[in-house]
Motif scaffolding. Structure first.
Motif, PDB file in Angstrom:
ATOM      1  N   ALA A  38       0.832  -1.210   0.000  1.00 58.65           N
ATOM      2  CA  ALA A  38       0.000   0.000   0.000  1.00 58.65           C
ATOM      3  C   ALA A  38       0.868   1.263   0.000  1.00 58.65           C
ATOM      4  CB  ALA A  38      -0.939  -0.013   1.207  1.00 58.65           C
ATOM      5  N   PHE A  39       1.966   1.232   0.764  1.00 60.90           N
ATOM      6  CA  PHE A  39       2.894   2.377   0.759  1.00 60.90           C
ATOM      7  C   PHE A  39       3.507   2.558  -0.633  1.00 60.90           C
ATOM      8  CE2 PHE A  39       3.491   1.800   5.546  1.00 60.90           C
ATOM      9  CZ  PHE A  39       2.915   3.022   5.868  1.00 60.90           C
ATOM     10  N   LYS A  40       3.897   1.438  -1.239  1.00 59.73           N
ATOM     11  CA  LYS A  40       4.505   1.507  -2.573  1.00 59.73           C
ATOM     12  C   LYS A  40       3.524   2.095  -3.594  1.00 59.73           C
ATOM     13  CE  LYS A  40       7.145  -2.195  -3.722  1.00 59.73           C
ATOM     14  NZ  LYS A  40       8.611  -1.957  -3.692  1.00 59.73           N
ATOM     15  N   LYS A  41       2.237   1.727  -3.431  1.00 59.24           N
ATOM     16  CA  LYS A  41       1.200   2.238  -4.324  1.00 59.24           C
ATOM     17  C   LYS A  41       1.078   3.770  -4.203  1.00 59.24           C
ATOM     18  CE  LYS A  41      -2.237  -0.830  -4.171  1.00 59.24           C
ATOM     19  NZ  LYS A  41      -3.611  -1.343  -3.916  1.00 59.24           N
ATOM     20  N   LEU A  42       1.382   4.278  -3.005  1.00 58.85           N
ATOM     21  CA  LEU A  42       1.334   5.730  -2.783  1.00 58.85           C
ATOM     22  C   LEU A  42       2.606   6.420  -3.291  1.00 58.85           C
ATOM     23  CD1 LEU A  42      -0.139   5.970   0.852  1.00 58.85           C
ATOM     24  CD2 LEU A  42      -1.320   6.478  -1.292  1.00 58.85           C
ATOM     25  N   GLY A  43       3.546   5.606  -3.776  1.00 61.87           N
ATOM     26  CA  GLY A  43       4.777   6.196  -4.318  1.00 61.87           C
ATOM     27  C   GLY A  43       5.965   6.150  -3.395  1.00 61.87           C
ATOM     28  N   VAL A  44       5.846   5.454  -2.240  1.00 60.46           N
ATOM     29  CA  VAL A  44       6.985   5.341  -1.321  1.00 60.46           C
ATOM     30  C   VAL A  44       8.051   4.443  -1.963  1.00 60.46           C
ATOM     31  CG1 VAL A  44       7.764   4.511   0.944  1.00 60.46           C
ATOM     32  CG2 VAL A  44       5.576   5.720   0.740  1.00 60.46           C
ATOM     33  N   GLU A  45       9.239   5.007  -2.118  1.00 59.76           N
ATOM     34  CA  GLU A  45      10.351   4.268  -2.710  1.00 59.76           C
ATOM     35  C   GLU A  45      11.469   4.115  -1.692  1.00 59.76           C
ATOM     36  OE1 GLU A  45      11.447   6.421  -6.208  1.00 59.76           O
ATOM     37  OE2 GLU A  45       9.596   5.889  -7.279  1.00 59.76           O
ATOM     38  N   LEU A  73       9.613  -2.826   4.899  1.00 59.83           N
ATOM     39  CA  LEU A  73       9.453  -3.781   3.786  1.00 59.83           C
ATOM     40  C   LEU A  73       9.270  -3.068   2.442  1.00 59.83           C
ATOM     41  CD1 LEU A  73       7.243  -6.445   5.571  1.00 59.83           C
ATOM     42  CD2 LEU A  73       9.410  -6.962   4.423  1.00 59.83           C
ATOM     43  N   ALA A  74       8.834  -1.829   2.486  1.00 59.92           N
ATOM     44  CA  ALA A  74       8.712  -1.043   1.258  1.00 59.92           C
ATOM     45  C   ALA A  74      10.050  -0.383   0.910  1.00 59.92           C
ATOM     46  CB  ALA A  74       7.628   0.023   1.426  1.00 59.92           C
ATOM     47  N   SER A  89      -8.516   6.230   4.812  1.00 59.80           N
ATOM     48  CA  SER A  89      -8.927   5.480   5.997  1.00 59.80           C
ATOM     49  C   SER A  89      -8.059   4.235   6.095  1.00 59.80           C
ATOM     50  CB  SER A  89     -10.401   5.094   5.868  1.00 59.80           C
ATOM     51  OG  SER A  89     -10.707   4.012   6.721  1.00 59.80           O
ATOM     52  N   PHE A  90      -7.369   4.075   7.208  1.00 60.22           N
ATOM     53  CA  PHE A  90      -6.419   2.967   7.365  1.00 60.22           C
ATOM     54  C   PHE A  90      -7.017   1.593   7.039  1.00 60.22           C
ATOM     55  CE2 PHE A  90      -4.448  -0.421   9.846  1.00 60.22           C
ATOM     56  CZ  PHE A  90      -3.118  -0.298   9.511  1.00 60.22           C
ATOM     57  N   PRO A  91      -8.185   1.213   7.608  1.00 56.83           N
ATOM     58  CA  PRO A  91      -8.707  -0.133   7.323  1.00 56.83           C
ATOM     59  C   PRO A  91      -8.965  -0.355   5.823  1.00 56.83           C
ATOM     60  CG  PRO A  91      -9.893   0.854   9.166  1.00 56.83           C
ATOM     61  CD  PRO A  91      -9.054   1.934   8.560  1.00 56.83           C
ATOM     62  N   LYS A  92      -9.545   0.651   5.144  1.00 54.56           N
ATOM     63  CA  LYS A  92      -9.829   0.522   3.703  1.00 54.56           C
ATOM     64  C   LYS A  92      -8.529   0.482   2.901  1.00 54.56           C
ATOM     65  CE  LYS A  92     -14.318   2.896   3.812  1.00 54.56           C
ATOM     66  NZ  LYS A  92     -15.026   4.139   3.452  1.00 54.56           N
ATOM     67  N   TRP A  93      -7.602   1.350   3.261  1.00 51.32           N
ATOM     68  CA  TRP A  93      -6.299   1.443   2.588  1.00 51.32           C
ATOM     69  C   TRP A  93      -5.554   0.110   2.668  1.00 51.32           C
ATOM     70  CZ3 TRP A  93      -1.500   1.490   5.383  1.00 51.32           C
ATOM     71  CH2 TRP A  93      -0.370   1.853   4.627  1.00 51.32           C
ATOM     72  N   LEU A  94      -5.586  -0.505   3.862  1.00 50.37           N
ATOM     73  CA  LEU A  94      -4.875  -1.771   4.055  1.00 50.37           C
ATOM     74  C   LEU A  94      -5.595  -2.914   3.330  1.00 50.37           C
ATOM     75  CD1 LEU A  94      -2.319  -2.622   5.724  1.00 50.37           C
ATOM     76  CD2 LEU A  94      -3.910  -3.551   7.407  1.00 50.37           C
ATOM     77  N   LYS A  95      -6.909  -2.954   3.479  1.00 52.74           N
ATOM     78  CA  LYS A  95      -7.708  -4.050   2.915  1.00 52.74           C
ATOM     79  C   LYS A  95      -7.607  -4.092   1.386  1.00 52.74           C
ATOM     80  CE  LYS A  95     -12.263  -6.188   3.499  1.00 52.74           C
ATOM     81  NZ  LYS A  95     -13.655  -5.980   3.932  1.00 52.74           N
ATOM     82  N   ALA A  96      -7.493  -2.923   0.767  1.00 49.35           N
ATOM     83  CA  ALA A  96      -7.452  -2.848  -0.703  1.00 49.35           C
ATOM     84  C   ALA A  96      -6.098  -3.256  -1.278  1.00 49.35           C
ATOM     85  CB  ALA A  96      -7.784  -1.423  -1.146  1.00 49.35           C
ATOM     86  N   SER A  97      -5.156  -3.556  -0.374  1.00 52.08           N
ATOM     87  CA  SER A  97      -3.799  -3.842  -0.836  1.00 52.08           C
ATOM     88  C   SER A  97      -3.476  -5.332  -0.821  1.00 52.08           C
ATOM     89  CB  SER A  97      -2.803  -3.092   0.047  1.00 52.08           C
ATOM     90  OG  SER A  97      -1.502  -3.290  -0.421  1.00 52.08           O
ATOM     91  N   SER A  98      -2.580  -5.735  -1.705  1.00 51.80           N
ATOM     92  CA  SER A  98      -2.155  -7.133  -1.819  1.00 51.80           C
ATOM     93  C   SER A  98      -1.231  -7.513  -0.667  1.00 51.80           C
ATOM     94  CB  SER A  98      -1.418  -7.321  -3.147  1.00 51.80           C
ATOM     95  OG  SER A  98      -0.607  -8.465  -3.106  1.00 51.80           O
ATOM     96  N   SER A  99      -1.302  -8.788  -0.254  1.00 50.31           N
ATOM     97  CA  SER A  99      -0.391  -9.277   0.793  1.00 50.31           C
ATOM     98  C   SER A  99       0.766 -10.076   0.170  1.00 50.31           C
ATOM     99  CB  SER A  99      -1.150 -10.137   1.803  1.00 50.31           C
ATOM    100  OG  SER A  99      -1.741 -11.244   1.149  1.00 50.31           O
ATOM    101  N   THR A 100       1.020  -9.836  -1.125  1.00 50.44           N
ATOM    102  CA  THR A 100       2.144 -10.491  -1.800  1.00 50.44           C
ATOM    103  C   THR A 100       3.447 -10.104  -1.111  1.00 50.44           C
ATOM    104  OG1 THR A 100       0.953 -10.277  -3.889  1.00 50.44           O
ATOM    105  CG2 THR A 100       3.299 -10.792  -4.038  1.00 50.44           C
ATOM    106  N   PRO A 101       4.283 -11.091  -0.746  1.00 53.53           N
ATOM    107  CA  PRO A 101       5.546 -10.755  -0.075  1.00 53.53           C
ATOM    108  C   PRO A 101       6.425  -9.831  -0.916  1.00 53.53           C
ATOM    109  CG  PRO A 101       5.091 -13.093   0.139  1.00 53.53           C
ATOM    110  CD  PRO A 101       4.079 -12.545  -0.828  1.00 53.53           C
ATOM    111  N   VAL A 102       6.985  -8.835  -0.270  1.00 50.52           N
ATOM    112  CA  VAL A 102       7.941  -7.927  -0.923  1.00 50.52           C
ATOM    113  C   VAL A 102       9.204  -7.878  -0.077  1.00 50.52           C
ATOM    114  CG1 VAL A 102       6.393  -6.412  -2.209  1.00 50.52           C
ATOM    115  CG2 VAL A 102       6.745  -5.982   0.204  1.00 50.52           C
TER     116      VAL A 102
END
Length: 550
Positions: free
Chosen positions: A64-71, A95-96, A185-198
């Motif tokens: 989710a952080f990466k989706k927001l552009g966190v590099e 992890l991001a 909203s934290f719960p929505k932001w987290l839920k919409a994101s993949s749990s694929t290991p990074v």
């Protein structure tokens, strides 16, 4: 051995040098989840998360952080109390490939603005209750993304439904502008994101994991740059000190805030390295703490003297069983002997004094938990840590028992202050950290802190260290808390003033304290002024804020 006399006081179970794996901090969580996926990792007001669930949520947060552009190398602020969201986002940021900037929720706008601008933060995760402060600094910072969360987001049913009702009774309900693009909203932001290991590419020795801001008692707060290697080293040094700890069996009472370097290392990283359970307490409330200890049976309880004093002086203490506590390391202020003895007699565990700084990832010295302890001493240096006392004027090492500035060298020492090369040069010289603390070493290699150099009182040409006077005041049976500062005096330049909080039901006068101090201190060190207060101004970790008293 003569050069480092403290080594002969190491219990045989502690090695003087440790092996530190060259791994990022998040590998501790991955290892725990792999070895004990169903083991309880987090407990929060009735909610329980396993290591498997915690790692999955951390992966979701990372994506989710990466989706927001966190590099890699981007700074993300975590302005949260002790709650599952703090742990999930801490590992999520790492992890991001990002750098966690731990931010005190009690900060006022000015302090928050300084920190966010200094670290060039574009993304912040904050508690809904502090959102109004964050909102006010959007225009004056580089903030692009705000992720707001509530305590209720991780409360079990029906507490999650009751929480908003309780909050409304306490004060005005905080309205979040979730309709704005950059407020999530934290719960929505987290839920919409993949749990694929990074797994980002990290060089633990050079890549920063955390920028931890110092309290800013002198000037503006500075960001200590702590690498993954710094934090791994300090977690494993703490683990070696707690050598009776068993993997998979320990429970840590996290009453110290995780946004504080002490909480982050001793409550979070150490416990995860032990595959233990973290009992998250969102704020220091004596009754809540007693209930958690009684019900969840923690074995480790890191804290500050004010926390132990608070528990011991609570009249309801007798209604709770706190005998599960086996080991406590107390930091941030002198530990009164009476408090240590009383706490140990009730719990049957061990309470020892230690020492640390933000600049050393948390801890550098401690009394052995199950070895020779010396009251009044901060103990001996950790494995692979060297300390010495030098003359602050000449920089030359002083003799045994002589007071000078404490210097530290070890794998837990920071890389420097974030974007402050001049300040870095002042404190990091030839591999040594100059702490600014005055102290001495005895013939056995045990170290003692006399006081901060800047806190020293010069009265009539005499040097007076407030800590020495406070130690004496704490011995008086009517004194619960004491803090000593220097105040201006036309005749002496400075004179000694003591602030006192009396024990419940006890009374004491200036004359009685004066007479008591004169039996234990030279006349020039005895306080000339006394002020009695109901409570002291404190940091979230329980450290008395002398600058506010001044």
């Amino acid at each position: 051995m003569t050069e480092h006399p403290w080594l002969s006081y190491y219990p045989e179970e502690i090695k003087e040098s440790l092996d530190y794996p060259n791994i990022p901090v998040f590998e501790l969580l991955k290892r725990a989840a792999k070895e004990a996926p169903k083991k309880e990792a987090l407990y929060f007001l009735g909610k329980r998360l396993t290591y498997e669930e915690t790692l999955k949520a951390a992966y979701q947060a990372a994506n989710a952080f990466k989706k927001l552009g966190v590099e890699k190398g981007d700074r993300v602020s975590l302005m949260l109390p002790n709650c599952p969201q703090m742990v999930i986002c801490y590992y999520g940021v790492l992890l991001a490939g990002g750098i966690a900037v731990m931010t005190n929720p009690l900060y006022v706008e000015r302090e928050l603005e300084h920190q966010l601008n200094d670290a060039e933060v574009k993304t912040i995760v904050c508690l809904d209750l502090v959102y109004p402060k964050v909102k006010k600094v959007i225009e004056t910072t580089q903030l692009e993304n705000i992720i707001a969360t509530s305590i209720k987001d991780y409360l079990p049913f029906p507490k999650n439904l009751l929480y908003p009702i309780v909050q409304k009774r306490k004060g005005p309900y905080v309205k979040i502008d979730y309709y704005k693009e950059n407020v999530l909203s934290f719960p929505k932001w987290l839920k919409a994101s993949s749990s694929t290991p990074v797994t980002p590419e990290i060089d633990p020795k050079t890549d920063l994991a955390v920028i931890q801001y110092t309290g800013g008692t002198t000037g503006t707060p500075k960001g200590s740059m702590l690498t993954h290697a710094n934090l791994i080293a300090n977690a494993l040094q703490c683990k070696s000190w707690f050598y009776k700890g068993e993997e998979g069996k320990e429970k840590t009472l996290a009453a110290v805030p995780l946004f504080h370097v002490y909480g982050m290392t001793v409550c979070l990283n150490l416990t995860v390295s032990l595959i233990g359970t973290i009992l998250l307490v969102p704020k220091f409330d004596v009754e809540q703490l007693l209930k958690v200890i009684d019900k969840e049976k923690p074995t480790i309880f890191p804290g500050a003297p004010t926390m132990y004093i608070g528990l011991l002086s609570d009249p309801k203490l007798k209604n709770y069983d706190i005998r599960s506590v086996e080991a406590c390391v107390s930091g941030s202020a002198p530990l009164p002997l009476e408090v240590q003895q009383q706490f140990e007699s009730i719990t049957g565990g061990r309470l020892v004094e230690g020492y640390g700084l933000t600049e050393v990832s948390s801890v550098s010295h401690a009394n052995p938990i199950w070895g020779q302890r010396v009251h009044g001493s901060i103990g001996i240096p950790f494995p692979d840590t060297i300390s010495k006392i030098v003359n602050p004027e000449t920089g030359e090492e002083v003799g045994v028992g002589e007071v000078g500035e404490l210097l530290i060298s070890g794998p837990q020492v920071m890389q420097g202050y974030w974007r402050k090369p001049e300040e870095t040069e002042q404190v990091l010289k030839d591999g040594w950290l100059f702490t600014g603390d005055m102290g001495y070493m005895d013939e056995n290699g045990y170290f003692y802190i006399v006081d901060r150099m800047k806190d020293m009182i010069i009265a009539g040409g005499f040097n007076i260290f407030p800590r020495e006077v406070e130690e004496v005041l704490y011995e008086h049976p009517s004194v619960k808390e004491a803090a000593v500062i220097g105040v201006s005096d036309e005749y002496r330049g400075e004179t000694v003033k003591a602030f006192i909080v009396k024990k419940e039901g006890k009374e004491v006068t200036d004359e009685e304290l004066d007479a008591f101090c004169r039996t234990k201190l030279a006349a020039y060190k005895v306080p000339k002024l006394y002020e009695y207060r109901d409570e002291m101004p404190k940091t979230m970790i329980g450290k008395i804020l002398k600058r506010e008293l001044k």
